[in-house]
Write a protein that holds these residues in place. Structure first.
Motif, PDB file in Angstrom:
ATOM      1  N   TYR A  29     -25.459 -11.638 -44.084  1.00  0.00           N
ATOM      2  CA  TYR A  29     -24.346 -12.168 -44.869  1.00  0.00           C
ATOM      3  C   TYR A  29     -23.216 -12.510 -43.908  1.00  0.00           C
ATOM      4  CZ  TYR A  29     -20.419 -12.204 -48.097  1.00  0.00           C
ATOM      5  OH  TYR A  29     -19.296 -12.553 -48.807  1.00  0.00           O
ATOM      6  N   ALA A  30     -22.650 -13.708 -44.027  1.00  0.00           N
ATOM      7  CA  ALA A  30     -21.567 -14.143 -43.141  1.00  0.00           C
ATOM      8  C   ALA A  30     -20.269 -13.484 -43.594  1.00  0.00           C
ATOM      9  CB  ALA A  30     -21.443 -15.661 -43.142  1.00  0.00           C
ATOM     10  N   GLU A  31     -20.051 -12.266 -43.140  1.00  0.00           N
ATOM     11  CA  GLU A  31     -18.867 -11.487 -43.511  1.00  0.00           C
ATOM     12  C   GLU A  31     -17.593 -12.249 -43.153  1.00  0.00           C
ATOM     13  OE1 GLU A  31     -17.290  -8.421 -45.418  1.00  0.00           O
ATOM     14  OE2 GLU A  31     -19.405  -8.334 -44.881  1.00  0.00           O
ATOM     15  N   GLY A  32     -16.678 -12.344 -44.101  1.00  0.00           N
ATOM     16  CA  GLY A  32     -15.425 -13.031 -43.850  1.00  0.00           C
ATOM     17  C   GLY A  32     -15.446 -14.510 -44.183  1.00  0.00           C
ATOM     18  N   TRP A  33     -16.598 -15.025 -44.608  1.00  0.00           N
ATOM     19  CA  TRP A  33     -16.704 -16.444 -44.945  1.00  0.00           C
ATOM     20  C   TRP A  33     -17.373 -16.558 -46.313  1.00  0.00           C
ATOM     21  CZ3 TRP A  33     -19.506 -20.645 -41.548  1.00  0.00           C
ATOM     22  CH2 TRP A  33     -19.018 -21.904 -41.885  1.00  0.00           C
ATOM     23  N   SER A  34     -16.716 -16.032 -47.333  1.00  0.00           N
ATOM     24  CA  SER A  34     -17.335 -15.914 -48.642  1.00  0.00           C
ATOM     25  C   SER A  34     -17.500 -17.241 -49.367  1.00  0.00           C
ATOM     26  CB  SER A  34     -16.537 -14.941 -49.514  1.00  0.00           C
ATOM     27  OG  SER A  34     -15.232 -15.445 -49.721  1.00  0.00           O
ATOM     28  N   ASN A  35     -16.795 -18.279 -48.958  1.00  0.00           N
ATOM     29  CA  ASN A  35     -16.915 -19.582 -49.610  1.00  0.00           C
ATOM     30  C   ASN A  35     -17.896 -20.487 -48.882  1.00  0.00           C
ATOM     31  OD1 ASN A  35     -15.069 -18.912 -51.574  1.00  0.00           O
ATOM     32  ND2 ASN A  35     -13.339 -19.550 -50.322  1.00  0.00           N
ATOM     33  N   LYS A  78     -49.504   8.537 -53.864  1.00  0.00           N
ATOM     34  CA  LYS A  78     -48.351   8.238 -53.015  1.00  0.00           C
ATOM     35  C   LYS A  78     -47.225   9.183 -53.406  1.00  0.00           C
ATOM     36  CE  LYS A  78     -50.559   4.636 -51.570  1.00  0.00           C
ATOM     37  NZ  LYS A  78     -51.445   4.845 -50.474  1.00  0.00           N
ATOM     38  N   GLY A  79     -46.309   9.409 -52.504  1.00  0.00           N
ATOM     39  CA  GLY A  79     -45.120  10.193 -52.831  1.00  0.00           C
ATOM     40  C   GLY A  79     -44.231   9.417 -53.786  1.00  0.00           C
ATOM     41  N   PRO A  80     -43.303  10.093 -54.484  1.00  0.00           N
ATOM     42  CA  PRO A  80     -42.475   9.447 -55.500  1.00  0.00           C
ATOM     43  C   PRO A  80     -41.226   8.752 -54.948  1.00  0.00           C
ATOM     44  CG  PRO A  80     -42.036  11.785 -55.483  1.00  0.00           C
ATOM     45  CD  PRO A  80     -43.123  11.557 -54.470  1.00  0.00           C
ATOM     46  N   TRP A  81     -41.185   8.483 -53.652  1.00  0.00           N
ATOM     47  CA  TRP A  81     -40.068   7.786 -53.035  1.00  0.00           C
ATOM     48  C   TRP A  81     -40.581   6.592 -52.241  1.00  0.00           C
ATOM     49  CZ3 TRP A  81     -35.078   9.285 -53.892  1.00  0.00           C
ATOM     50  CH2 TRP A  81     -34.887  10.554 -54.448  1.00  0.00           C
ATOM     51  N   VAL A  82     -39.778   5.538 -52.175  1.00  0.00           N
ATOM     52  CA  VAL A  82     -40.072   4.375 -51.344  1.00  0.00           C
ATOM     53  C   VAL A  82     -38.839   4.131 -50.472  1.00  0.00           C
ATOM     54  CG1 VAL A  82     -39.276   2.646 -53.033  1.00  0.00           C
ATOM     55  CG2 VAL A  82     -41.017   2.022 -51.351  1.00  0.00           C
ATOM     56  N   ARG A  83     -39.083   3.696 -49.239  1.00  0.00           N
ATOM     57  CA  ARG A  83     -37.971   3.459 -48.318  1.00  0.00           C
ATOM     58  C   ARG A  83     -37.808   1.963 -48.094  1.00  0.00           C
ATOM     59  NH1 ARG A  83     -39.172   5.334 -42.554  1.00  0.00           N
ATOM     60  NH2 ARG A  83     -39.767   3.158 -42.330  1.00  0.00           N
ATOM     61  N   LEU A  84     -36.559   1.485 -48.184  1.00  0.00           N
ATOM     62  CA  LEU A  84     -36.218   0.104 -47.843  1.00  0.00           C
ATOM     63  C   LEU A  84     -35.449   0.132 -46.531  1.00  0.00           C
ATOM     64  CD1 LEU A  84     -34.977  -1.412 -51.223  1.00  0.00           C
ATOM     65  CD2 LEU A  84     -37.192  -1.728 -50.127  1.00  0.00           C
ATOM     66  N   ASP A  85     -35.863  -0.699 -45.597  1.00  0.00           N
ATOM     67  CA  ASP A  85     -35.203  -0.789 -44.293  1.00  0.00           C
ATOM     68  C   ASP A  85     -34.598  -2.165 -44.140  1.00  0.00           C
ATOM     69  OD1 ASP A  85     -36.273   1.766 -43.477  1.00  0.00           O
ATOM     70  OD2 ASP A  85     -38.184   0.752 -43.150  1.00  0.00           O
ATOM     71  N   LEU A  86     -33.464  -2.231 -43.484  1.00  0.00           N
ATOM     72  CA  LEU A  86     -32.820  -3.495 -43.175  1.00  0.00           C
ATOM     73  C   LEU A  86     -32.579  -3.534 -41.674  1.00  0.00           C
ATOM     74  CD1 LEU A  86     -31.326  -6.127 -43.897  1.00  0.00           C
ATOM     75  CD2 LEU A  86     -29.261  -4.751 -44.141  1.00  0.00           C
ATOM     76  N   HIS A  87     -33.071  -4.571 -41.036  1.00  0.00           N
ATOM     77  CA  HIS A  87     -32.853  -4.791 -39.607  1.00  0.00           C
ATOM     78  C   HIS A  87     -32.255  -6.189 -39.468  1.00  0.00           C
ATOM     79  CE1 HIS A  87     -35.274  -1.266 -38.827  1.00  0.00           C
ATOM     80  NE2 HIS A  87     -36.220  -1.770 -39.590  1.00  0.00           N
ATOM     81  N   ALA A  88     -31.116  -6.271 -38.800  1.00  0.00           N
ATOM     82  CA  ALA A  88     -30.434  -7.557 -38.704  1.00  0.00           C
ATOM     83  C   ALA A  88     -29.616  -7.629 -37.428  1.00  0.00           C
ATOM     84  CB  ALA A  88     -29.515  -7.758 -39.911  1.00  0.00           C
ATOM     85  N   GLU A  89     -29.302  -8.854 -37.054  1.00  0.00           N
ATOM     86  CA  GLU A  89     -28.323  -9.120 -36.016  1.00  0.00           C
ATOM     87  C   GLU A  89     -27.148  -9.773 -36.716  1.00  0.00           C
ATOM     88  OE1 GLU A  89     -30.459 -11.544 -33.206  1.00  0.00           O
ATOM     89  OE2 GLU A  89     -30.978  -9.796 -32.016  1.00  0.00           O
ATOM     90  N   CYS A  90     -25.997  -9.118 -36.714  1.00  0.00           N
ATOM     91  CA  CYS A  90     -24.833  -9.603 -37.448  1.00  0.00           C
ATOM     92  C   CYS A  90     -23.779 -10.134 -36.490  1.00  0.00           C
ATOM     93  CB  CYS A  90     -24.228  -8.483 -38.284  1.00  0.00           C
ATOM     94  SG  CYS A  90     -25.328  -7.917 -39.590  1.00  0.00           S
ATOM     95  N   ALA A  91     -23.216 -11.279 -36.829  1.00  0.00           N
ATOM     96  CA  ALA A  91     -22.106 -11.823 -36.051  1.00  0.00           C
ATOM     97  C   ALA A  91     -20.855 -11.031 -36.382  1.00  0.00           C
ATOM     98  CB  ALA A  91     -21.909 -13.292 -36.381  1.00  0.00           C
ATOM     99  N   LEU A  92     -20.166 -10.566 -35.356  1.00  0.00           N
ATOM    100  CA  LEU A  92     -18.935  -9.809 -35.563  1.00  0.00           C
ATOM    101  C   LEU A  92     -17.733 -10.744 -35.562  1.00  0.00           C
ATOM    102  CD1 LEU A  92     -19.601  -6.809 -33.174  1.00  0.00           C
ATOM    103  CD2 LEU A  92     -20.028  -6.952 -35.620  1.00  0.00           C
ATOM    104  N   PHE A  94     -16.672 -13.050 -37.500  1.00  0.00           N
ATOM    105  CA  PHE A  94     -16.905 -14.471 -37.774  1.00  0.00           C
ATOM    106  C   PHE A  94     -16.104 -14.851 -39.005  1.00  0.00           C
ATOM    107  CE2 PHE A  94     -19.014 -18.116 -39.551  1.00  0.00           C
ATOM    108  CZ  PHE A  94     -19.174 -18.905 -38.437  1.00  0.00           C
ATOM    109  N   TRP A  95     -15.199 -15.785 -38.870  1.00  0.00           N
ATOM    110  CA  TRP A  95     -14.344 -16.149 -39.982  1.00  0.00           C
ATOM    111  C   TRP A  95     -14.545 -17.583 -40.461  1.00  0.00           C
ATOM    112  CZ3 TRP A  95     -12.353 -12.224 -42.367  1.00  0.00           C
ATOM    113  CH2 TRP A  95     -12.208 -11.036 -41.662  1.00  0.00           C
ATOM    114  N   GLY A  96     -15.533 -18.298 -39.935  1.00  0.00           N
ATOM    115  CA  GLY A  96     -15.822 -19.635 -40.436  1.00  0.00           C
ATOM    116  C   GLY A  96     -14.786 -20.679 -40.079  1.00  0.00           C
ATOM    117  N   ASP A  97     -13.981 -20.443 -39.072  1.00  0.00           N
ATOM    118  CA  ASP A  97     -12.957 -21.410 -38.692  1.00  0.00           C
ATOM    119  C   ASP A  97     -13.372 -22.254 -37.493  1.00  0.00           C
ATOM    120  OD1 ASP A  97     -12.846 -19.589 -36.669  1.00  0.00           O
ATOM    121  OD2 ASP A  97     -10.734 -19.081 -36.919  1.00  0.00           O
TER     122      ASP A  97
END
Length: 140
Positions: A29-35, A78-92, A94-97
């Motif tokens: 998600y482009a944090e800081g550039w919601s539009n 199976k056990g009664p739990w499932v794990r969701l993992d998120l792996h990403a490279e995020c731009a720090l 970044f304001w879209g200017d």
């Protein structure tokens, strides 16, 4: 050693340096550039991955495999739990200017869901998928 067994991933597994997405695009998600409408150019959103892991039945307390009782259902359940993992490279910062991204940070997060939460997530995704979508049109 982990009690979690990885099932699959969706998106770009940059950890394995596979450049092509598998099973659909997942982007940061482009944090800081919601539009901003997300795109695949890499200008703001970067490749990301969602992973799914389950717990084998023999890792659930009380279902440990033993020589005396090797098949108490642990192989079939199976056990009664499932794990969701998120792996990403995020731009720090970044304001879209139009300014260059100062740095990119790898982000990893994992959460576990019980069966009710997993069903709720599935139902919410199914509801979203069943709605009509408006896709970008080429500029005229």
């Amino acid at each position: 050693m982990s009690i979690w067994a990885t099932l699959c991933h969706i998106g770009t597994d940059y950890l394995d340096e596979r450049p092509q997405p598998e099973r659909g695009h997942v982007l940061t998600y482009a944090e800081g550039w919601s539009n901003h409408y997300p795109n695949l150019t890499g200008e703001a959103e970067l490749p990301a991955m969602i992973g799914l892991a389950e717990m084998p039945g023999w890792c659930v307390p009380g279902h440990w495999l033993t020589a005396e009782d090797p098949s108490d259902g642990a192989y079939d359940h199976k056990g009664p739990w499932v794990r969701l993992d998120l792996h990403a490279e995020c731009a720090l910062n970044f304001w879209g200017d139009g300014t260059a991204r100062p740095s990119v940070e790898k982000v990893n997060a994992s959460i576990v869901l019980d069966e009710e939460a997993a069903r709720s997530l599935r139902d919410d995704l199914d509801a979203w998928l069943s709605e009509p979508k408006a896709y970008p049109k080429e500029e005229q």
